[in-house]
Design an enzyme around this catalytic site. Structure first.
Site, short mmCIF file in Angstrom:
data_model
loop_
_atom_site.label_atom_id
_atom_site.label_comp_id
_atom_site.label_asym_id
_atom_site.label_seq_id
_atom_site.Cartn_x
_atom_site.Cartn_y
_atom_site.Cartn_z
N PRO A 2 1.02 -1.15 0.05
CA PRO A 2 0.30 -0.10 0.33
C PRO A 2 0.78 1.46 -0.20
O PRO A 2 1.84 1.32 0.33
CB PRO A 2 -1.04 -0.17 1.59
CG PRO A 2 -0.76 -1.12 1.88
CD PRO A 2 0.53 -2.24 0.94
N GLU A 3 0.10 2.22 -0.62
CA GLU A 3 1.25 3.37 -1.09
C GLU A 3 0.09 4.52 -0.21
O GLU A 3 -0.16 4.34 -0.26
CB GLU A 3 1.48 3.79 -2.47
CG GLU A 3 2.38 2.83 -2.57
CD GLU A 3 2.95 3.30 -4.39
OE1 GLU A 3 2.85 4.46 -4.32
OE2 GLU A 3 3.41 2.15 -5.14
#
Ligand SMILES: [Zn+2]
Length: 272
Positions: A2-3
Site C-alpha cells: 500500500p502507498e
C-alpha cells in the site's frame, strides 16, 4: 505494498468506522508485528483506551488514543485492518484482535508478517516517523521546496521519488504514474530538472495522488479496503504493469526497466 492513496483510503474508512470506540481487550495471535514488545505488554498498553482518531503520515497509520497514547502501524507488503463482528476463532493471517466496546472486532491481518505495530506515548518517540519527508498533499510541498530538494541529488528521478525521506508515501506504482503524468523520464538525474519540469512534477504528483485517493487506491494483488472492497485506480494506470502495451498518448510500447532492483514502467517517447 500500500502507498499513500491506499493508506489514506484505509485511514478514512477506519475513522468512519472506529473513531469514538474504546478498545476493551487486545488479543495477540502472532507477535511478529510487535517487535521486541511482549504481547501482554502490548495488550495492556492499549486496553481501555478510546480511539480519538486515525491519521496518516507517509505510509503509516497513526491511531490517536485517549488517555494520550499512539498506535503506529505500517502495513508493509500484506498488512490489513478489517472490521468484523465478534469471532469465535481466528482466521488464517489474523495477527492481532482489537475488541471494541460495541462488540465489533478490529482485526490486523498480515499474510507475510512484515507489517509493524508500535505503541508510543508521544509521536516524538516513534522512531519510525523520524526522517520522513514532506507530505505531498500538504502546503509544505511547494515548487521552491521541490526544486531545492531535487537539486541536492543526482539519483535517477524514479529512485529519488521512492526515498521516503524526500516525499513521504510514494512507492513503485505512483512513482511510475507520476513521472508519466509529468512527462519526465525515470532515468533523469534529479538535479537536471529545469523550473518548468519541477512545476510539472509538482502538479503531476498532486494530481495523480488526489485522483487515486478519489478512486480509493489501487488493488492489484493484496490491497483491500477495510470493508474488503477493492480500489479502482488500477483501471486508470497508464504505465505501471503495462510493459509492451501501447502508450495511451502516443501508442509507443511501454518500456520496463529495472532501477535499484525495482521495475520501472515508462513511455520512452512521451517521457524525456
Ligand atoms: Zn507515449
Amino acid at each position: 505494498m500500500p502507498e499513500l492513496p491506499e493508506v489514506e483510503t484505509i485511514v478514512r474508512e477506519l475513522n468512519a468506522a472506529v473513531t469514538g470506540r474504546r478498545i476493551e481487550r487486545v488479543r495477540v495471535l502472532r507477535a511478529d508485528a510487535l517487535g521486541e514488545v511482549p504481547p501482554g505488554v502490548f495488550a495492556q498498553r492499549l486496553a481501555g483506551r478510546a480511539i480519538a482518531g486515525i491519521e496518516r503520515r507517509g505510509k503509516y497509520l497513526i491511531f490517536r488514543l485517549e488517555p494520550r497514547r499512539f498506535l503506529v502501524a505500517h502495513l508493509r507488503m500484506t498488512g490489513k485492518f478489517a472490521l468484523s463482528p465478534a469471532l469465535a476463532s481466528p482466521a488464517p493471517h489474523h495477527r492481532v484482535w482489537f475488541g471494541l466496546d460495541d462488540g465489533a472486532l478490529l482485526v490486523f491481518q498480515d499474510a507475510r508478517c512484515f507489517g509493524t505495530l508500535r505503541v508510543v506515548d508521544s509521536l516524538a518517540d516513534a522512531v519510525q516517523l523520524e526522517g520522513l519527508g514532506v507530505e505531498p498533499l500538504s502546503r509544505d510541498f511547494t515548487a521552491a521546496w521541490l526544486a531545492r530538494a531535487l537539486g541536492q541529488s543526482r539519483a535517477p528521478l524514479k529512485s529519488w521519488l521512492l526515498h521516503q525521506g524526500h516525499i513521504a508515501g510514494l512507492g513503485n506504482i505512483y512513482a511510475a504514474e507520476i513521472l508519466f503524468a509529468a512527462r519526465l523520464s525515470p532515468r533523469r538525474p534529479a538535479n537536471s530538472l529545469n523550473a518548468h519540469e519541477v512545476q510539472r512534477l509538482l502538479r503531476a504528483t498532486r494530481r495523480v495522488l488526489r485522483l487515486a485517493i478519489r478512486k480509493n487506491g489501487t488493488t492489484i494483488s493484496d490491497f483491500a479496503r477495510v470493508d474488503s472492497k477493492r480500489g479502482e485506480f488500477q483501471h486508470l494506470l497508464k504505465v505501471y504493469g503495462r510493459a509492451d502495451e501501447a502508450c495511451a498518448v502516443c501508442r509507443t510500447p511501454i518500456a520496463r526497466i529495472v532501477q535499484a532492483q525495482r521495475s520501472t514502467f515508462y513511455c520512452p517517447q512521451c517521457q524525456c
